[in-house]
Design an enzyme around this catalytic site. Structure first.
Site, PDB file in Angstrom:
ATOM      1  N   SER A 117       0.648  -1.197  -0.223  1.00  0.00           N
ATOM      2  CA  SER A 117      -0.141   0.144  -0.086  1.00  0.00           C
ATOM      3  C   SER A 117       0.867   1.187   0.127  1.00  0.00           C
ATOM      4  O   SER A 117       1.648   1.563  -0.998  1.00  0.00           O
ATOM      5  CB  SER A 117      -1.055   0.053   1.300  1.00  0.00           C
TER       6      SER A 117
ATOM      7  N   HIS B 200      -8.442   0.334   0.382  1.00  0.00           N
ATOM      8  CA  HIS B 200      -8.493  -0.516  -0.593  1.00  0.00           C
ATOM      9  C   HIS B 200      -9.880  -1.116  -0.787  1.00  0.00           C
ATOM     10  O   HIS B 200     -10.090  -2.287  -1.086  1.00  0.00           O
ATOM     11  CB  HIS B 200      -7.398  -1.460  -0.493  1.00  0.00           C
TER      12      HIS B 200
END
Length: 313
Positions: free
Chosen positions: A88, A197
């Site tokens: 990420s 996400h």
């Protein structure tokens, strides 16, 4: 020996991260001192409590500052990657290691990203849960069949036996219960500051697209495995679009690790703080019956051991 630099994601932050490097290495100190951010980053990194540091708008640029300074310090000592990836936020560190942008741009981008992700999270009542001891296919099928209240998705494909679901709290709870009953899985609720996400990050993605229009990205000098695809970045792919999609879509870290291993990676150096990615690599390599050297660097002593040629898990 092919070396991979891997960069930690949000959630690995810790109070005083980088302070020992700041006190011992002049180049690291110089880099941290000259950063021009909209808040007192040194105070947040070195002095504040974990609650303040864990606010997304602070976490991301502070972790990026630590990672950039450490990456440069490794380079000064002749330690450079052949490939890179990150989790990420960590993907931005992987792109920095590949030469896509300079250190100042890296930290500035993550400051913007952290702010817009925090804004997108708002006060939505969501939950994130790590699902353990069951196959990814079981989780995918359970979510596909779920017809109850709310939205839920696998947001993180971390490694064999560890996948993270995220969405509306009711939906996450219902899917947790179903997985426990059907497959005897375990779950651990994660303390996160937003539904990252997932489709709830679409407003952040839109702002990032506008922001990236004014930033120059270079072609990477080494291979980078991307979270959105789980594959090595292709020269025809648009890095900015991959990053925009990454923030609102599931991230495929397990696939990134498999990609690295299948491309000859033998040594993985985690640029911390923390050892989360080291654990993911260890589990994935074990399933693939591959032997790898895993090194985690979050302290000066870790760094000195690596420079001396020592490696440890």
């Amino acid at each position: 020996m092919k070396t991979v630099f891997m960069y930690a994601g949000q959630g690995s932050q810790k109070v005083s991260m980088g302070k020992d490097f700041y006190d011992e290495y002049e180049s690291f100190k110089y880099f941290i001192d000259r950063l021009d951010l909209s808040f007192d980053h040194k105070s947040i990194m070195f002095e504040s409590g974990i609650e303040k540091l864990s606010e997304t708008k602070y976490t991301q640029p502070c972790m990026a500052a630590f990672a950039a300074g450490l990456t440069d310090l490794l380079s000064e000592n002749g330690i450079k990657p052949d490939m890179s990836f990150g989790l990420s936020l960590g993907e931005y560190g992987a792109l920095y290691a590949s030469g896509v942008y300079d250190a100042d741009t890296y930290v500035k981008i993550t400051q913007f990203r952290g702010q817009v992700m925090q804004d997108a999270a708002g006060s939505r009542k969501c939950a994130m849960s790590a699902i353990l001891k069951t196959d990814r296919n079981n989780i995918e099928k359970t979510i596909e069949e779920y017809d109850g209240e709310g939205y839920v998705i696998i947001s993180n494909y971390n490694c064999p036996g560890q996948y993270v679901i995220c969405g509306d709290e009711t939906a996450v709870t219902n899917v947790e219960d179903t997985l426990r009953n059907r497959f005897n899985s375990k779950n651990v609720r994660l303390n996160v500051s937003g539904p990252f996400h997932t489709r709830f990050m679409a407003p952040a993605a839109k702002k990032m697209r506008d922001y990236y229009k004014n930033i120059q990205f270079n072609k990477p000098k080494i291979n980078v495995a991307m979270n959105y695809t789980g594959k090595l970045l292709d020269e025809d792919e648009d890095i900015k679009e991959l990053l925009i999609n990454q923030v609102k879509s599931p991230i495929k870290v397990e696939d990134d690790i498999i990609t690295m291993l299948n491309n000859g990676a033998e040594r993985f150096i985690e640029i911390g703080p923390g050892k989360v990615l080291s654990g993911f690599v260890k589990k994935t390599a074990r399933v693939l019956d591959k032997t790898v050297d895993i090194i985690s660097i979050e302290s000066v002593s870790d760094f000195k051991n690596l420079v001396k040629g020592n490696s440890y898990e």
